[in-house]
Design an enzyme around this catalytic site. Structure first.
Site, PDB file in Angstrom:
ATOM      1  N   LYS A 163       0.826  -1.213   0.000  1.00 19.21           N
ATOM      2  CA  LYS A 163       0.000   0.000   0.000  1.00 19.21           C
ATOM      3  C   LYS A 163       0.861   1.265   0.000  1.00 19.21           C
ATOM      4  CE  LYS A 163      -2.278   0.978   3.831  1.00 19.21           C
ATOM      5  NZ  LYS A 163      -1.767  -0.282   4.351  1.00 19.21           N
ATOM      6  N   THR A 180       4.013   1.529  -0.885  1.00 23.13           N
ATOM      7  CA  THR A 180       4.757   1.559  -2.145  1.00 23.13           C
ATOM      8  C   THR A 180       3.904   2.154  -3.259  1.00 23.13           C
ATOM      9  OG1 THR A 180       6.069  -0.372  -1.499  1.00 23.13           O
ATOM     10  CG2 THR A 180       5.960   0.124  -3.858  1.00 23.13           C
ATOM     11  N   ARG A 184       2.012   8.603   7.197  1.00 22.71           N
ATOM     12  CA  ARG A 184       2.318   8.474   8.621  1.00 22.71           C
ATOM     13  C   ARG A 184       3.807   8.195   8.819  1.00 22.71           C
ATOM     14  NH1 ARG A 184      -1.004   3.543  10.340  1.00 22.71           N
ATOM     15  NH2 ARG A 184      -0.376   2.964   8.241  1.00 22.71           N
ATOM     16  N   LYS A 215       8.044  -5.775  10.497  1.00 20.72           N
ATOM     17  CA  LYS A 215       8.147  -5.139   9.183  1.00 20.72           C
ATOM     18  C   LYS A 215       9.565  -4.759   8.798  1.00 20.72           C
ATOM     19  CE  LYS A 215       4.832  -2.445   7.747  1.00 20.72           C
ATOM     20  NZ  LYS A 215       3.833  -1.354   7.639  1.00 20.72           N
ATOM     21  N   ALA A 245      -3.798   1.455  12.751  1.00 21.33           N
ATOM     22  CA  ALA A 245      -5.195   1.386  12.318  1.00 21.33           C
ATOM     23  C   ALA A 245      -5.943   0.217  12.932  1.00 21.33           C
ATOM     24  CB  ALA A 245      -5.269   1.298  10.798  1.00 21.33           C
ATOM     25  N   PHE A 249      -3.417  -0.563   7.290  1.00 20.04           N
ATOM     26  CA  PHE A 249      -3.984  -1.906   7.141  1.00 20.04           C
ATOM     27  C   PHE A 249      -5.065  -1.943   6.061  1.00 20.04           C
ATOM     28  CE2 PHE A 249      -2.352  -2.420  11.623  1.00 20.04           C
ATOM     29  CZ  PHE A 249      -1.294  -3.233  11.256  1.00 20.04           C
ATOM     30  N   PHE A 257       3.896  -8.460  -9.316  1.00 21.82           N
ATOM     31  CA  PHE A 257       4.945  -9.407  -8.930  1.00 21.82           C
ATOM     32  C   PHE A 257       5.337 -10.205 -10.173  1.00 21.82           C
ATOM     33  CE2 PHE A 257       3.608  -8.333  -4.737  1.00 21.82           C
ATOM     34  CZ  PHE A 257       4.632  -8.707  -3.864  1.00 21.82           C
ATOM     35  N   TRP A 292       6.952  -0.630  -7.792  1.00 14.65           N
ATOM     36  CA  TRP A 292       8.088  -1.158  -7.026  1.00 14.65           C
ATOM     37  C   TRP A 292       9.322  -1.270  -7.919  1.00 14.65           C
ATOM     38  CZ3 TRP A 292      11.531  -5.166  -7.250  1.00 14.65           C
ATOM     39  CH2 TRP A 292      12.281  -5.419  -6.100  1.00 14.65           C
TER      40      TRP A 292
END
Length: 558
Positions: free
Chosen positions: A73, A75, A96, A107, A275, A303, A383, A411
């Site tokens: 998200k 990215t 954030r 993470k 969240a 999230f 991907f 990405w």
């Protein structure tokens, strides 16, 4: 040749001095307070000068429920901002700040990925400009002043069994969830049970992120309920004379932080509530400032859309008087197959039947977002394992749901990989198709608000309330807080309150075990299932792999 890690990409970036980034959005050197060469805070004078400007348009980026396969998200938020810049759009990203908890927990960092990152990445993921330390200190000062008030005679007749403010620390530390303080001699205070929460779940963080300026911040801090007296009346931070000193600690932190992406797109990064246990959005101050500086602002909510987007709409938009022109909903082929029952190690294998089973999770999120009457653009985060059959299946599904669709390679390619998404966002915003509306009105009873979110957003059949929760809801309404929105604390991994129920669960109830009022933030927190406000570390936390080499370069953030 090995693929460079996110931190290696970030460390090789050629950043522009922050004064140049500021200049690109019409700010002078007098408008910023540099923190080194590549970070700065906006001055109070700058924000006051911008107040009269017309607002740009706002785009929210959200996602399906998170899985071990990843959704990307942040990215995609960053890639979209970079792509808008390539199209010549005056765009700013509003994000954030990452919490140290997940950085050292699961993470390992939260600054985007690949060629779609905000930099300096290490600074952002660690101490940054010290905002979280200021918030932690303000919270703990309030807690200390409360204990001191009781120790010095308890003039307010505080019931020591009903102290509700918790101390906090911005790390995952399960041993601090339930502690005993005041051990030792009489001079060491009174003995009582206490608790810690992670900083990003504290009410001070929520107040910080919902305040519109210092005056509003102090007003909200003053209204925070920290305890109850022996007659059951709330005792506030103002009652214990903590507001001024808390505000002094937050004086610099409240100013939004300006940094840049790998492609030099400006980014305001400020605040960071979770969240799943808080409202999950960056600060109102940063968002509103970005709207004054840009024609289009891209922000995200934490999230999945069942948590972050719902709270963005029903809490942040309600409180701040803002509304989005479009929503970008991020998904991946891999995550949808995971929702269809495929093990993580098998996700790279084509499996159209698993995708068919798992795509209902995406479908539910689309339906939820459409209830707010904002156009939805679904973007598939690329991907290398994605097949044409899988991509075509998802595109057909999305279009049948009445949404735009885009396949994003942000990405790998940065802004270049998100140009199609950016064009669709611009078209959607320019055509003005949004007719934003909230899920429930202020005057709906709290129980009905909880039931509305549970049924409409999660898909539950109903809600089971504990006796304690029902009593607290009655007390909260009796104190005059019944008009507040609800902030649902729920697992992020499922639409239900059971993290093991993937896809689109049916035939379940939401279990509400407790509620409490965040009277300064202006919402009622609803604890569901087994959600906790202080996470713990895993068996192999990311902290194991983070290090500093002999040249002072950080390794292991990703």
């Amino acid at each position: 040749m090995s693929i460079p890690s996110d931190i290696e990409i970030a460390q090789s970036a050629k950043m522009l001095p922050i004064k140049e980034i500021a200049g690109n959005i019409g700010l002078s050197e007098e408008d910023i307070e540099p923190y080194g060469r590549y970070k700065a805070k906006l001055t109070d004078e700058c924000m006051a000068r911008l107040a009269g400007r017309k607002d740009g348009k706002l785009v929210l980026v959200t996602a399906i429920n998170p899985t071990p396969a990843g959704e990307g998200k942040t990215t995609q938020t960053i890639g979209l901002g970079e792509a808008l810049g390539k199209l010549g759009v005056n765009a700013i990203i509003a994000l954030r700040e990452p919490s140290l908890g997940p950085c050292f927990g699961v993470k390992g960092g939260a600054a985007g990925g690949g060629m779609a990152q905000v930099v300096p990445m290490e600074d952002l993921n660690l101490h940054f400009t010290g905002d979280f330390h200021a918030i932690t200190s303000a919270n703990n000062l309030c807690a200390a002043m409360l204990d001191n008030h009781i120790h010095q005679g308890n003039e307010l007749r505080i019931d020591t069994r009903r102290i509700v403010i918790k101390r906090c620390v911005d790390l995952n530390d399960r041993a601090l969830r339930n502690v005993v303080v005041g051990l030792g001699s009489k001079a060491d205070g009174f003995v009582r049970e206490d608790h810690f929460t992670i900083t990003v779940a504290s009410e001070v963080m929520a107040v910080f992120c919902l305040a519109t300026d210092m005056t509003d911040l102090k007003k909200r801090l003053s209204m925070m309920t920290v305890a109850y007296d022996l007659d059951g009346n709330p005792v506030t931070a103002a009652d214990i004379k903590a507001v001024g000193s808390m505000a002094a600690l937050l004086k610099d932190a409240i100013k939004p932080n300006l940094i840049q992406t790998l492609e030099h797109t400006p980014a305001l990064v400020h605040g960071g509530p979770f969240a799943n246990i808080a409202h999950g959005c960056n600060s109102v101050i940063a968002t509103k400032t970005a709207l004054k500086l840009a024609d289009l602002v891209v922000t995200e909510a934490g999230f999945g859309a069942d948590l972050g987007a719902e709270k963005f709409f029903d809490i942040k938009c309600r409180k701040a008087g803002i509304s989005p022109s479009a929503v970008v909903l991020v998904a991946t082929v891999r995550a949808l197959k995971y929702n269809g029952g495929v093990a993580k190690e098998e996700l790279n294998k084509p499996d159209i039947e698993a995708l068919r089973r798992g795509i209902v999770n995406l479908g539910k999120h689309i339906e939820n977002l459409q209830k707010y009457k904002v156009p939805v653009i679904v973007t598939l985060n690329a991907f290398v394992s994605d097949t044409e059959e899988e991509k075509s299946f998802i595109e057909r599904y999305v279009r049948e749901k009445g949404c735009e669709y885009s396949y994003s390679e942000a990405w790998e390619k940065g802004g270049e990989g998100a140009l199609d998404l950016a064009r669709k966002v611009v078209d959607t915003c320019e055509n003005g198709r949004a007719d934003f509306r909230l899920l429930y009105p202020d005057d709906m009873p709290l129980i009905e608000k909880i039931e509305t979110v549970s049924k409409e957003i999660y898909g539950a059949d109903g809600v089971d309330f504990s006796k304690k929760a029902l009593n607290e809801l009655r007390n909260i309404e009796a104190m005059g807080y019944g008009s507040f929105p609800v902030c649902m604390a729920k697992t992020q991994y499922s639409l239900s309150d059971d993290p093991l129920l993937l896809g689109r669960p049916e035939g379940f109830n939401i279990n509400v075990r407790d509620v409490y009022v965040s009277s300064g933030a202006g919402f009622v927190v609803v604890l569901t299932g087994e959600i906790m406000t202080m996470p713990g570390l895993s068996s192999h936390p990311a902290a194991y792999d983070i290090d500093v080499d002999e040249n002072g370069r950080i390794r292991g953030l990703f």
